[in-house]
Scaffold this motif. Sequence first.
Motif, PDB file in Angstrom:
ATOM      1  N   PHE A  93     -25.182  37.932  -3.520  1.00  9.22           N
ATOM      2  CA  PHE A  93     -23.770  38.047  -3.893  1.00  9.22           C
ATOM      3  C   PHE A  93     -23.011  36.761  -3.570  1.00  9.22           C
ATOM      4  CE2 PHE A  93     -24.572  42.704  -3.801  1.00  9.22           C
ATOM      5  CZ  PHE A  93     -24.095  42.991  -5.071  1.00  9.22           C
ATOM      6  N   ALA A  94     -23.433  36.065  -2.511  1.00 11.27           N
ATOM      7  CA  ALA A  94     -22.783  34.791  -2.176  1.00 11.27           C
ATOM      8  C   ALA A  94     -22.944  33.790  -3.313  1.00 11.27           C
ATOM      9  CB  ALA A  94     -23.382  34.227  -0.883  1.00 11.27           C
ATOM     10  N   LYS A  95     -24.093  33.811  -3.946  1.00 15.29           N
ATOM     11  CA  LYS A  95     -24.341  32.861  -5.031  1.00 15.29           C
ATOM     12  C   LYS A  95     -23.381  33.074  -6.197  1.00 15.29           C
ATOM     13  CE  LYS A  95     -28.139  30.702  -7.569  1.00 15.29           C
ATOM     14  NZ  LYS A  95     -29.592  30.617  -7.775  1.00 15.29           N
ATOM     15  N   LYS A  96     -22.862  34.288  -6.328  1.00 19.40           N
ATOM     16  CA  LYS A  96     -21.913  34.566  -7.412  1.00 19.40           C
ATOM     17  C   LYS A  96     -20.549  33.919  -7.158  1.00 19.40           C
ATOM     18  CE  LYS A  96     -24.075  38.896  -8.898  1.00 19.40           C
ATOM     19  NZ  LYS A  96     -23.882  40.324  -9.238  1.00 19.40           N
ATOM     20  N   LEU A  97     -20.318  33.465  -5.911  1.00 21.35           N
ATOM     21  CA  LEU A  97     -19.056  32.781  -5.605  1.00 21.35           C
ATOM     22  C   LEU A  97     -19.120  31.289  -5.919  1.00 21.35           C
ATOM     23  CD1 LEU A  97     -17.872  34.285  -2.189  1.00 21.35           C
ATOM     24  CD2 LEU A  97     -17.026  34.804  -4.483  1.00 21.35           C
ATOM     25  N   VAL A 103     -15.818  28.617  -5.647  1.00 22.21           N
ATOM     26  CA  VAL A 103     -15.546  27.749  -4.495  1.00 22.21           C
ATOM     27  C   VAL A 103     -16.703  26.813  -4.180  1.00 22.21           C
ATOM     28  CG1 VAL A 103     -13.873  29.310  -3.435  1.00 22.21           C
ATOM     29  CG2 VAL A 103     -16.303  29.577  -2.902  1.00 22.21           C
ATOM     30  N   GLY A 104     -17.723  26.811  -5.016  1.00 23.74           N
ATOM     31  CA  GLY A 104     -18.852  25.929  -4.785  1.00 23.74           C
ATOM     32  C   GLY A 104     -19.776  26.430  -3.688  1.00 23.74           C
ATOM     33  N   ALA A 105     -20.938  25.808  -3.592  1.00 21.55           N
ATOM     34  CA  ALA A 105     -21.897  26.178  -2.549  1.00 21.55           C
ATOM     35  C   ALA A 105     -21.338  25.868  -1.164  1.00 21.55           C
ATOM     36  CB  ALA A 105     -23.214  25.435  -2.766  1.00 21.55           C
ATOM     37  N   GLU A 106     -20.619  24.746  -1.052  1.00 22.56           N
ATOM     38  CA  GLU A 106     -20.058  24.354   0.241  1.00 22.56           C
ATOM     39  C   GLU A 106     -18.990  25.347   0.704  1.00 22.56           C
ATOM     40  OE1 GLU A 106     -20.803  20.509  -2.161  1.00 22.56           O
ATOM     41  OE2 GLU A 106     -20.106  22.558  -2.522  1.00 22.56           O
ATOM     42  N   GLY A 107     -18.103  25.737  -0.217  1.00 21.17           N
ATOM     43  CA  GLY A 107     -17.065  26.698   0.135  1.00 21.17           C
ATOM     44  C   GLY A 107     -17.644  28.055   0.499  1.00 21.17           C
ATOM     45  N   THR A 108     -18.659  28.488  -0.246  1.00 22.51           N
ATOM     46  CA  THR A 108     -19.294  29.775   0.045  1.00 22.51           C
ATOM     47  C   THR A 108     -19.974  29.745   1.401  1.00 22.51           C
ATOM     48  OG1 THR A 108     -19.702  30.056  -2.320  1.00 22.51           O
ATOM     49  CG2 THR A 108     -20.894  31.500  -0.831  1.00 22.51           C
ATOM     50  N   SER A 109     -20.645  28.648   1.712  1.00 20.27           N
ATOM     51  CA  SER A 109     -21.285  28.514   3.018  1.00 20.27           C
ATOM     52  C   SER A 109     -20.254  28.541   4.141  1.00 20.27           C
ATOM     53  CB  SER A 109     -22.087  27.210   3.067  1.00 20.27           C
ATOM     54  OG  SER A 109     -22.748  27.062   4.302  1.00 20.27           O
ATOM     55  N   ALA A 110     -19.104  27.891   3.906  1.00 19.72           N
ATOM     56  CA  ALA A 110     -18.041  27.898   4.917  1.00 19.72           C
ATOM     57  C   ALA A 110     -17.523  29.311   5.160  1.00 19.72           C
ATOM     58  CB  ALA A 110     -16.904  26.987   4.463  1.00 19.72           C
ATOM     59  N   LEU A 111     -17.346  30.076   4.083  1.00 22.54           N
ATOM     60  CA  LEU A 111     -16.889  31.459   4.235  1.00 22.54           C
ATOM     61  C   LEU A 111     -17.888  32.286   5.026  1.00 22.54           C
ATOM     62  CD1 LEU A 111     -15.535  32.106   0.624  1.00 22.54           C
ATOM     63  CD2 LEU A 111     -14.165  32.023   2.719  1.00 22.54           C
ATOM     64  N   ALA A 169     -29.134  24.079  -2.124  1.00 19.21           N
ATOM     65  CA  ALA A 169     -30.361  24.251  -2.906  1.00 19.21           C
ATOM     66  C   ALA A 169     -30.211  25.360  -3.933  1.00 19.21           C
ATOM     67  CB  ALA A 169     -31.538  24.552  -1.973  1.00 19.21           C
ATOM     68  N   LEU A 170     -29.476  26.422  -3.561  1.00 18.59           N
ATOM     69  CA  LEU A 170     -29.319  27.576  -4.453  1.00 18.59           C
ATOM     70  C   LEU A 170     -28.524  27.240  -5.716  1.00 18.59           C
ATOM     71  CD1 LEU A 170     -28.567  30.553  -2.014  1.00 18.59           C
ATOM     72  CD2 LEU A 170     -30.719  29.946  -3.113  1.00 18.59           C
ATOM     73  N   ARG A 171     -27.844  26.110  -5.738  1.00 12.37           N
ATOM     74  CA  ARG A 171     -27.091  25.738  -6.932  1.00 12.37           C
ATOM     75  C   ARG A 171     -28.011  25.524  -8.128  1.00 12.37           C
ATOM     76  NH1 ARG A 171     -23.826  20.528  -5.391  1.00 12.37           N
ATOM     77  NH2 ARG A 171     -25.973  19.960  -4.883  1.00 12.37           N
ATOM     78  N   THR A 172     -29.233  25.034  -7.875  1.00 13.52           N
ATOM     79  CA  THR A 172     -30.081  24.609  -8.994  1.00 13.52           C
ATOM     80  C   THR A 172     -31.482  25.209  -9.008  1.00 13.52           C
ATOM     81  OG1 THR A 172     -30.709  22.630  -7.713  1.00 13.52           O
ATOM     82  CG2 THR A 172     -28.876  22.410  -9.280  1.00 13.52           C
ATOM     83  N   ILE A 173     -31.870  25.933  -7.954  1.00  7.89           N
ATOM     84  CA  ILE A 173     -33.192  26.570  -7.981  1.00  7.89           C
ATOM     85  C   ILE A 173     -33.052  28.046  -7.624  1.00  7.89           C
ATOM     86  CG2 ILE A 173     -34.374  24.414  -7.422  1.00  7.89           C
ATOM     87  CD1 ILE A 173     -34.777  25.369  -4.614  1.00  7.89           C
TER      88      ILE A 173
END
Length: 291
Positions: free
Chosen positions: A27-31, A35-43, A88-92
């Motif tokens: 579900f995080a990947k859907k964000l 907000v990008g991978a960086e923003g999702t990781s921060a959340l 990494a999840l952005r592209t694989i």
Amino acid sequence: MDSRPTPWLPALAVLGSVTSLCIGTSFAKKLFPLVGAEGTSALRVGFSALVLLLFWRPWRWPLGRRDAGFVIRYGLTLGVMNLLFYMALRTIPFGLAVAIEFSGPLAVAMLSSRRAVDFVWLASAIAGLAMLLPLGQHAALDPTGVMFALGAAVCWALYILFGKQAGHLHAGHSVSLGLVAASVVVVPVGIAKAGASLLDPGILAAGVGIAIVSSAIPMSLEMMALKRLPSQTFGIMVSLEPAVASLLAMLLLGEMLTAHQWLAIGFIVLASVGSTITARRARPEAPELAG
């Protein structure tokens, strides 16, 4: 002792931990588009730190300067690992990123035993990784995404080593403070990337949910299981994470893998299970740290 009468309860806890972690990450990947991978990781990391701080209240325990250093190293590594993995999840695909990331703890496990059979598990891990890495003409994975996943693997290995240095502390103490240290790394990067988008009420609510499902619940279930389950069994069940992640990513994200990629995951899971078994037989049981 209490793991023998009802071993299926802590085993279910480990399975629930792995499943919850994978669902939360899916579900995080859907964000990412918002907000990008960086923003999702921060959340995820930021809210996980807040949740566990409120739950464990680590200020109740004293923390010496030496132990503080252990916790800081452990936490900073955890933060970088989370950030690299989300990048990494952005592209694989999720399942393949987990499989590649597993090379980190596998390397630590291989170094813990010197038996001949470990070369079998090493060969299995190398075969699986070779099938996933973008090395040949049949490579389909994005090289940048793979490099981020390999970076996360290195951080996972360091996370295990640093975590063992802090292993004498109460788990709630070290994990909650470690996540605070992780936030120092991840949150500024997320803010720089996503900016005011992180303040959207819907995004904040999603971030709280992801933090609970992918961090608070799994960590709590793991701590419960470790008290009742032999470390060998715990390690074997955690080794199923690449397969569980791939299945859930297929159901929740529509990420379909090829037979070639499933075989590669199988090799890595086999290596992880095998190395866990032989490492535990070769030395006394020690607490296991999950990534």
